[in-house]
Design a protein around this motif. Structure first.
Motif, PDB file in Angstrom:
ATOM      1  N   ASP A  65       0.533  -1.298  -0.321  1.00 34.11           N
ATOM      2  CA  ASP A  65      -0.530   0.099  -0.150  1.00 34.11           C
ATOM      3  C   ASP A  65       1.340   1.628   0.289  1.00 34.11           C
ATOM      4  O   ASP A  65       0.974   2.190  -0.877  1.00 34.11           O
ATOM      5  CB  ASP A  65      -0.751  -0.015   1.292  1.00 34.11           C
ATOM      6  N   TRP A 195     -12.129  -0.685   7.543  1.00 29.65           N
ATOM      7  CA  TRP A 195     -12.402  -2.366   6.489  1.00 29.65           C
ATOM      8  C   TRP A 195     -13.094  -2.070   5.704  1.00 29.65           C
ATOM      9  O   TRP A 195     -12.908  -2.228   4.678  1.00 29.65           O
ATOM     10  CB  TRP A 195     -12.022  -3.875   6.940  1.00 29.65           C
ATOM     11  N   SER A 198     -12.894   1.219   3.650  1.00 35.27           N
ATOM     12  CA  SER A 198     -12.054   0.385   2.508  1.00 35.27           C
ATOM     13  C   SER A 198     -12.633   0.345   1.429  1.00 35.27           C
ATOM     14  O   SER A 198     -12.265   0.588   0.397  1.00 35.27           O
ATOM     15  CB  SER A 198     -10.558  -0.270   2.892  1.00 35.27           C
ATOM     16  N   GLN A 199     -13.350  -1.092   2.028  1.00 39.17           N
ATOM     17  CA  GLN A 199     -14.211  -1.730   0.722  1.00 39.17           C
ATOM     18  C   GLN A 199     -15.528  -0.818   0.089  1.00 39.17           C
ATOM     19  O   GLN A 199     -15.633  -1.008  -1.272  1.00 39.17           O
ATOM     20  CB  GLN A 199     -15.108  -3.040   1.027  1.00 39.17           C
ATOM     21  N   SER A 202     -13.255   2.176  -1.999  1.00 29.37           N
ATOM     22  CA  SER A 202     -12.126   1.224  -3.135  1.00 29.37           C
ATOM     23  C   SER A 202     -13.322   0.858  -4.665  1.00 29.37           C
ATOM     24  O   SER A 202     -12.997   1.166  -5.553  1.00 29.37           O
ATOM     25  CB  SER A 202     -12.069   0.038  -2.931  1.00 29.37           C
ATOM     26  N   ASP A 229      -5.307   3.602  -0.679  1.00 31.27           N
ATOM     27  CA  ASP A 229      -4.114   3.145  -0.168  1.00 31.27           C
ATOM     28  C   ASP A 229      -3.983   3.853   1.448  1.00 31.27           C
ATOM     29  O   ASP A 229      -3.747   2.213   1.927  1.00 31.27           O
ATOM     30  CB  ASP A 229      -3.626   3.182  -0.886  1.00 31.27           C
ATOM     31  N   ASP A 232      -6.609   2.124   3.797  1.00 31.42           N
ATOM     32  CA  ASP A 232      -6.318   0.003   3.619  1.00 31.42           C
ATOM     33  C   ASP A 232      -5.520  -0.165   4.766  1.00 31.42           C
ATOM     34  O   ASP A 232      -4.889  -1.108   5.031  1.00 31.42           O
ATOM     35  CB  ASP A 232      -6.015  -0.034   2.012  1.00 31.42           C
TER      36      ASP A 232
END
Length: 276
Positions: A65, A195, A198-199, A202, A229, A232
């Motif tokens: 990352d 998480w 981030s998903q 993304s 990133d 993440d």
């Protein structure tokens, strides 16, 4: 011989009930030596090796990352220089290098991410099976969901956290006086929140990236890639803390014995969970 009420644990009271079903009344009853399992074909298995593998892979992902962030910032710099003078002095060679660099970093991220997904789910299933030995009454979903829940779109933003909560509760170390200790789930909640963010970011960024056509749109999307990133990285750090903490909790819990100790209200909650 098993408990006359739950048929899961050995009895410790005169009427044939286990410590969990006996409630406070059975707190003074002597505890039998705790074997390595409480039901046929249900054994504790150490998650230590898998946890170490997950932590190592997460550390590699952090490196990947960081490389992606550096490559993304370099791409943003090259594009910004071109947009600033309407590409009058645009450096094609630098742009090609920046694009190749970011592509390599993205491929590295994908490879490491797949490895993490496989090993993490195996570890997650292992700690879920251990939680079934520690205290099945704390588990709201069957063990198979520890794997399947991750592959259901949208629901995988909720169900694995629900499973993790049951594992966390069952793995909480009991106090030496026989009372139940509640371990704050802060690190688990922070990891899960990072998480999910981030998903979501993304997926949003990927749609923006493929839809971008104008130079300024591409420039803005590149900044979003860098932000994704960065989040993440935070999620990976928190995942390391979560994996290490839960693995340590299970080691401590196993050292005290696999059976839930009696505590006020616990037997009633367990009975209500089975009844509903």
């Amino acid at each position: 011989m098993l408990c006359s009420t739950c048929r899961l644990r050995p009895p410790v009271t005169d009427d044939g009930r286990c410590p969990l079903c006996a409630g406070p009344a059975g707190a003074a009853a002597p505890m039998p030596p705790a074997p390595a399992f409480f039901a046929p074909q249900q054994y504790l298995r150490s998650p230590e090796g898998l946890a170490k593998a997950v932590v190592v892979l997460l550390a590699v992902m952090i490196v990947a990352d960081l490389l992606a962030v550096a490559a993304g910032l370099n791409t943003h710099r090259v594009l910004a220089a071109g947009v600033a003078n309407d590409f009058a002095t645009y450096d094609e060679e630098a742009a090609t290098f920046a694009d190749n660099l970011y592509g390599a970093a993205s491929s590295f991220q994908t490879f490491v991410g797949l490895a993490i997904a496989v090993v993490f789910i195996i570890w997650f299933r292992r700690v879920r099976l251990n939680a079934e030995v520690f205290d099945p009454s704390m588990q709201s979903m069957r063990p198979g969901w520890a794997v399947g829940a991750w592959f259901i779109p949208i629901a995988n933003w909720v169900l694995p956290r629900r499973i993790a909560g049951g594992i966390w509760t069952a793995s909480a170390q009991t106090n030496t006086d026989g009372s139940w200790r509640t371990v704050p789930a802060t690190v688990m909640n922070l990891w899960w929140g990072a998480w999910v963010c981030s998903q979501i970011l993304s997926q949003y960024t990927a749609r923006r990236y493929w839809a971008a056509e104008q130079p300024q749109e591409i420039l803005d999307t590149t900044f979003l890639l860098v932000a994704t990133d960065a989040i993440d990285i935070a999620a990976a750090v928190l995942a390391i803390l979560f994996v290490r903490k839960l693995t340590r909790m299970q080691r401590e819990r196993a050292a005290l014995g696999v059976y839930p100790l009696s505590t006020p209200g616990l037997a009633e909650r367990a009975s209500w969970g089975r009844a509903h």
